[in-house]
Design an enzyme around this catalytic site. Structure first.
Site, short mmCIF file in Angstrom:
data_model
loop_
_atom_site.label_atom_id
_atom_site.label_comp_id
_atom_site.label_asym_id
_atom_site.label_seq_id
_atom_site.Cartn_x
_atom_site.Cartn_y
_atom_site.Cartn_z
N GLY A 42 0.85 -1.18 0.00
CA GLY A 42 0.00 0.00 0.00
C GLY A 42 0.88 1.23 0.00
N GLN B 103 3.15 9.99 1.35
CA GLN B 103 4.46 9.32 1.36
C GLN B 103 5.34 9.72 0.19
OE1 GLN B 103 2.68 5.20 2.17
NE2 GLN B 103 4.67 5.09 3.17
N CYS C 176 6.37 -0.39 7.04
CA CYS C 176 5.97 0.79 6.27
C CYS C 176 7.12 1.15 5.34
CB CYS C 176 5.68 1.95 7.22
SG CYS C 176 5.16 3.46 6.37
N LEU C 177 6.81 1.53 4.11
CA LEU C 177 7.85 1.90 3.16
C LEU C 177 8.57 3.18 3.61
CD1 LEU C 177 6.09 1.17 -0.25
CD2 LEU C 177 7.65 -0.29 1.04
N HIS D 220 -3.79 1.22 8.05
CA HIS D 220 -2.43 1.76 7.99
C HIS D 220 -2.36 2.92 7.00
CE1 HIS D 220 2.10 1.26 7.89
NE2 HIS D 220 1.87 1.97 6.80
N GLU D 221 -2.91 2.70 5.80
CA GLU D 221 -2.86 3.76 4.77
C GLU D 221 -3.72 4.95 5.17
OE1 GLU D 221 -0.50 3.45 2.82
OE2 GLU D 221 -0.22 1.31 3.11
N HIS E 247 -1.95 7.30 7.37
CA HIS E 247 -1.01 8.19 6.67
C HIS E 247 -1.71 9.50 6.27
CE1 HIS E 247 2.79 6.12 6.19
NE2 HIS E 247 2.22 5.02 5.75
NI NI Z 1 3.09 3.13 5.56
#
Ligand code: NI
Length: 179
Positions: free
Chosen positions: A46, A51, A99-100, A141-142, A145
């Site tokens: 995701g 981000q 998380c990226l 999670h997304e 953000h």
């Molecule tokens: Ni993330």
């Protein structure tokens, strides 16, 4: 175009994103295309627009198989503009999350086990669906953000937060994330 993914510590990840005003905007199309390219290049499940430094309420997620989460069932590939979330239960479950924006790390994060979510899709139609398990976790999670929240802020036991190769030394994940 693959975009740079902002890393934890960047103040832009802590801002509340603003609504998308015009879903037919060509810039928005380009952002979404870049988000998919960026997510796939990083093996993500995701990605939220903040981000990549875009402060809009826009997220993508979904996969059939993912090397960073090899044991999880598929999640439908979904683009959501101005998404909403309704939590359907007070029950939460803890599981490992990454998380990226925090590469190489994992933490044990409680999430609601059953949710309803929706939003506008790329074609302008409205989506609403229920989700549980990892699918519900990815969405939450997304969605976080978009409100400037990163998963470490949700960890209850900070001893369950660390680098993948240290937490899971025997796992294939350690090799994968080390490079
Ligand atoms: Ni993330």
């Amino acid at each position: 175009m693959i975009r740079e993914i902002l890393k934890m510590g960047d103040p832009r990840l802590l801002q509340v994103a603003g609504p998308v005003e015009n879903i037919h905007d060509l810039t928005l199309r380009a952002i979404i295309a870049d988000m998919y390219e960026t997510m796939h290049a990083a093996n993500g499940v995701g990605l939220a627009a903040p981000q990549i430094g875009v402060g809009l309420r826009l997220m993508i997620f979904g996969f059939n198989e993912n090397p960073r989460y090899p044991n999880e069932k598929p999640v439908p590939v979904t683009t959501l503009i101005n998404p909403w979330l309704e939590v359907l239960t007070e029950e939460t479950e803890e599981d490992w999350e990454g998380c990226l924006s925090a590469p190489g790390m994992r933490g044990l994060v409680p999430r609601a086990t059953r949710i309803r979510y929706g939003g506008t899709m790329e074609d302008g139609s409205e989506l609403a669906r229920e989700a549980n398990g990892f699918h519900a976790r990815v969405f939450q999670h997304e969605f976080d953000h978009l409100n400037g929240v990163l998963y470490p802020q949700r960890i209850k036991d900070m001893t369950k937060f660390g680098f993948i190769e240290a937490l899971f030394p025997e796992s294939e994940l350690a090799a994968l994330e080390a490079d």
